[in-house]
Write an enzyme that holds these catalytic residues in place. Sequence first.
Site, short mmCIF file in Angstrom:
data_model
loop_
_atom_site.label_atom_id
_atom_site.label_comp_id
_atom_site.label_asym_id
_atom_site.label_seq_id
_atom_site.Cartn_x
_atom_site.Cartn_y
_atom_site.Cartn_z
N ASP A 133 0.76 -1.15 -0.09
CA ASP A 133 -0.01 0.15 0.12
C ASP A 133 0.86 1.24 0.00
O ASP A 133 0.37 2.39 0.13
CB ASP A 133 -1.06 -0.07 1.34
CG ASP A 133 -0.40 0.31 2.60
OD1 ASP A 133 1.07 0.09 2.56
OD2 ASP A 133 -1.22 0.12 3.45
N CYS A 187 -23.12 -5.74 3.25
CA CYS A 187 -23.26 -4.99 4.59
C CYS A 187 -24.92 -5.13 5.17
O CYS A 187 -25.12 -4.99 6.10
CB CYS A 187 -22.88 -3.90 4.21
SG CYS A 187 -20.94 -3.62 4.38
N CYS A 197 -17.42 4.34 15.37
CA CYS A 197 -16.31 5.32 15.38
C CYS A 197 -16.42 6.36 16.48
O CYS A 197 -17.29 7.13 16.39
CB CYS A 197 -16.55 5.90 13.93
SG CYS A 197 -15.18 7.39 13.71
N CYS A 213 -10.57 10.92 11.25
CA CYS A 213 -10.27 9.51 11.70
C CYS A 213 -9.00 9.40 12.53
O CYS A 213 -7.91 9.82 12.30
CB CYS A 213 -10.01 8.80 10.46
SG CYS A 213 -9.34 7.12 10.34
N CYS A 240 -6.10 3.02 14.99
CA CYS A 240 -7.68 2.62 15.62
C CYS A 240 -8.35 1.55 14.89
O CYS A 240 -8.36 1.50 13.68
CB CYS A 240 -8.48 3.95 15.60
SG CYS A 240 -10.01 3.79 16.19
N CYS A 247 -17.23 -5.22 12.88
CA CYS A 247 -17.84 -5.73 11.72
C CYS A 247 -18.08 -7.21 12.19
O CYS A 247 -17.21 -8.03 12.60
CB CYS A 247 -16.64 -5.78 10.73
SG CYS A 247 -17.25 -6.69 9.26
#
Length: 343
Positions: A133, A187, A197, A213, A240, A247
């Site tokens: 990434d 989802c 969050c 974030c 975080c 999930c």
Amino acid sequence: MPDRLKTRLIAQALSEGFVSCRICRPWDVPEVPERLAAFVEAGYHGQMGWMAERMNWRGDPAALWPEAKSVIMLAESYTPDEDPMEVIGQPDRGAISVYARNRDYHDMVKKRLKRLARWLIAESGGEVKVFVDTAPVPEKALGQAAGLGWQGKHTNLVSRDWGNWAFLGSVFTTLDLEPDAPDVDHCGSCRACLDACPTDAFPAPYQLDARRCISYLTIEHHGPVDEELRGLMGNRIYGCDDCLAACPWNKFAVAASDMRYAARPELTAPRLAELAALDDAAFRQMFSGSPIKRIGRDRFVRNVLYAIGNSGDPTLRDVAAALSNDPDTAVADAARWAVQQLD
């Protein structure tokens, strides 16, 4: 012959430790340029100027290497052994994101990708390029196009086979390999990740405002963090995991195949007082080989001081006060803020 090669490729990828291997075309993500442009135009990228500067490549994988005909997308699990949210209830300790509690995954995943790429060349020729990434590659969009999983409401890739605790890597190749069908969204009406969050960083499902974030604030953001957000960061000092941990598809999470992803004991719930005392040399020694090392001592200690300010622990006041005149202005500001909070 191509089908047999693909079957052997998948088997080889699994033997290397990847949990899944799927294939798409570089041009299979036509929606990315528009989404990326909207993200940058809204300012959601914050200080990550490189996202705007390299939009042509990040938005169009085919432009990154025009000769590539196939993209081999791979997922490698780093599922934690312990509950990553347990440390959140220990205010005198620091919460470090699961992926950063041991070795730097960039090096580990890239070595696996290179071994797989060398195997592919030896088997069938062609040319290859490997990416983790750190390159301008839209891994999550390509992952969905290849059928690895889908981008959930928290914008991370989710799979019905391995949840969302996984690193993504890609092998671009000039070989023409049979692509897989893209995955679809599963989802449904769930919004567990959005509700979890701490800073309300999701303006809407499937949208992330990085400026709110905690992963961005603790890793990418330079200088002082807005005071409005400091109190919401709790004791999260690097990254975080809240939205990932929430999930429900993690009931299918697959154990990490590499023990080097297992948390070092001293990074599972480190004491804030000890971390605040780190000078540059001690910081580098403690985080040698860790992804945490790249943010440097100053930004890390800044994060630790925000956690101290949120701790409600008066015994940490003197720890913060000792850094109120630190040479780094962001550290000194964080120290003074922490003292005010504890007073």
